[in-house]
Design an enzyme around this catalytic site. Structure first.
Site, PDB file in Angstrom:
ATOM      1  N   LYS A   1       5.207  -3.264  12.044  1.00  0.00           N
ATOM      2  CA  LYS A   1       5.645  -1.866  12.345  1.00  0.00           C
ATOM      3  C   LYS A   1       5.824  -1.130  10.908  1.00  0.00           C
ATOM      4  CE  LYS A   1       7.573  -3.009  16.811  1.00  0.00           C
ATOM      5  NZ  LYS A   1       8.680  -3.012  17.609  1.00  0.00           N
TER       6      LYS A   1
ATOM      7  N   TYR B   1       2.861   1.635  24.177  1.00  0.00           N
ATOM      8  CA  TYR B   1       4.314   1.493  24.743  1.00  0.00           C
ATOM      9  C   TYR B   1       4.481   2.178  26.101  1.00  0.00           C
ATOM     10  CZ  TYR B   1       5.969  -0.534  20.592  1.00  0.00           C
ATOM     11  OH  TYR B   1       6.193  -1.712  19.405  1.00  0.00           O
TER      12      TYR B   1
ATOM     13  N   ASN C   1      12.717  -3.696  14.017  1.00  0.00           N
ATOM     14  CA  ASN C   1      12.532  -5.301  14.261  1.00  0.00           C
ATOM     15  C   ASN C   1      11.029  -5.787  13.609  1.00  0.00           C
ATOM     16  OD1 ASN C   1      10.929  -4.416  16.497  1.00  0.00           O
ATOM     17  ND2 ASN C   1      11.991  -5.363  18.012  1.00  0.00           N
TER      18      ASN C   1
ATOM     19  N   HIS D   1       5.324  -6.492  16.297  1.00  0.00           N
ATOM     20  CA  HIS D   1       5.200  -6.420  17.710  1.00  0.00           C
ATOM     21  C   HIS D   1       4.095  -7.490  17.992  1.00  0.00           C
ATOM     22  CE1 HIS D   1       3.607  -5.068  21.608  1.00  0.00           C
ATOM     23  NE2 HIS D   1       2.491  -5.344  21.174  1.00  0.00           N
TER      24      HIS D   1
ATOM     25  N   GLU E   1      -4.126  -4.184  25.091  1.00  0.00           N
ATOM     26  CA  GLU E   1      -3.562  -3.817  23.505  1.00  0.00           C
ATOM     27  C   GLU E   1      -4.637  -3.873  22.626  1.00  0.00           C
ATOM     28  OE1 GLU E   1       0.184  -5.775  22.919  1.00  0.00           O
ATOM     29  OE2 GLU E   1       1.035  -4.898  24.544  1.00  0.00           O
TER      30      GLU E   1
HETATM   31  P1  IDP Z   1       9.102  -6.421  22.315  1.00  0.00           P
HETATM   32  O1  IDP Z   1       8.643  -5.694  21.156  1.00  0.00           O
HETATM   33  O2  IDP Z   1       9.829  -7.609  21.990  1.00  0.00           O
HETATM   34  O3  IDP Z   1       8.176  -6.944  23.200  1.00  0.00           O
HETATM   35  P2  IDP Z   1      10.094  -4.689  24.199  1.00  0.00           P
HETATM   36  O4  IDP Z   1      11.191  -4.836  25.383  1.00  0.00           O
HETATM   37  O5  IDP Z   1       8.876  -4.588  24.880  1.00  0.00           O
HETATM   38  O6  IDP Z   1      10.171  -5.814  23.151  1.00  0.00           O
HETATM   39  O7  IDP Z   1      10.426  -3.197  23.663  1.00  0.00           O
HETATM   40  C1  IDP Z   1       9.287  -2.790  22.669  1.00  0.00           C
HETATM   41  C2  IDP Z   1      10.193  -2.169  21.371  1.00  0.00           C
HETATM   42  O8  IDP Z   1      10.974  -0.961  21.831  1.00  0.00           O
HETATM   43  C3  IDP Z   1      10.913  -3.120  20.892  1.00  0.00           C
HETATM   44  O9  IDP Z   1      10.456  -3.983  20.014  1.00  0.00           O
HETATM   45  C4  IDP Z   1      11.776  -2.130  19.900  1.00  0.00           C
HETATM   46  O10 IDP Z   1      11.465  -1.907  18.812  1.00  0.00           O
HETATM   47  C5  IDP Z   1      12.056  -1.305  20.997  1.00  0.00           C
HETATM   48  N1  IDP Z   1      13.380  -1.129  21.774  1.00  0.00           N
HETATM   49  C6  IDP Z   1      13.517  -1.887  22.810  1.00  0.00           C
HETATM   50  N2  IDP Z   1      14.543  -1.924  23.372  1.00  0.00           N
HETATM   51  C7  IDP Z   1      15.249  -0.961  22.771  1.00  0.00           C
HETATM   52  C8  IDP Z   1      16.655  -0.346  22.691  1.00  0.00           C
HETATM   53  O11 IDP Z   1      17.421  -0.841  23.674  1.00  0.00           O
HETATM   54  N3  IDP Z   1      16.907   0.360  21.729  1.00  0.00           N
HETATM   55  C9  IDP Z   1      16.072   0.816  20.799  1.00  0.00           C
HETATM   56  N4  IDP Z   1      15.037   0.530  20.489  1.00  0.00           N
HETATM   57  C10 IDP Z   1      14.523  -0.630  21.560  1.00  0.00           C
HETATM   58 MG    MG Z   2       6.843  -5.677  24.541  1.00  0.00          MG
END
Ligand code: IDP
Ligand code: MG
Length: 149
Positions: A9, A49, A112, A115, A126
């Site tokens: 990212k 997303y 984080n 992805h 994807e």
């Molecule tokens: P993942 O990336 O581990 O698959 P997902 O639940 O699919 O996690 O969420 C996608 C992305 O959305 C996450 O990687 C993170 O960057 C963001 N995200 C998820 N939950 C939150 C939140 O509660 N607050 C802010 N950003 C979030």
């Molecule tokens: Mg995800």
């Protein structure tokens, strides 16, 4: 061989972590079969997303993911989907184990670094969003004879 979609990212690019991420993928034995750096278009990010469209963090997630260059990859190997999720670590870096990318390099769920697709079905969806078939390479790595029984 299973394929998955992986993204470094914009935070990972800005922090100079592209090499670390790629190095971990390669050293694990997974094979990079497609790779590009670009600024993802808003419509593409929203499609990618789409499952989170109703979540409160969706607008900021789309704004962030389109805010600068990211690196997209197709990664192949045995159980590539599951292995890449483990290499990345838990979504919230606070919960991510040391030794994972998020557990070693990140603190905030909204920053984080990486992805990876969460299922083979998501991976197929994807990969098709981000790459044409013709952009995905087909080759063997010479170390595959050592990686696989
Ligand atoms: P993942 O990336 O581990 O698959 P997902 O639940 O699919 O996690 O969420 C996608 C992305 O959305 C996450 O990687 C993170 O960057 C963001 N995200 C998820 N939950 C939150 C939140 O509660 N607050 C802010 N950003 C979030
Ligand atoms: Mg995800």
């Amino acid at each position: 061989m299973e394929q998955t979609y992986v993204m470094v990212k914009p935070d990972g690019v800005q922090r100079g972590l592209v090499g670390d991420v790629i190095s971990r993928i390669e050293k694990r034995g997974l094979k990079i079969v497609a790779l590009r750096m670009n600024v993802i278009a808003e419509a593409t990010a929203k499609e990618h997303y789409g499952e989170h469209a109703a979540r409160p963090f969706f607008p900021s997630l789309i704004e962030f993911i389109t805010s600068g260059p990211s690196v997209s990859m197709v990664v192949a190997g045995k159980d590539a989907v599951k292995v890449m999720r483990a290499v990345n670590g838990a979504t919230n870096p606070v919960e991510a184990a040391p030794g994972t990318i998020r557990g070693d390099f990140a603190l905030d769920v909204g920053r984080n670094i990486v992805h990876a697709s969460d299922s083979p079905e998501a991976a197929a969806r994807e990969i098709a969003i981000h790459f044409k078939d013709s952009e995905i390479g087909k080759y063997s790595r010479v170390d595959e004879v050592c990686l696989y029984e």
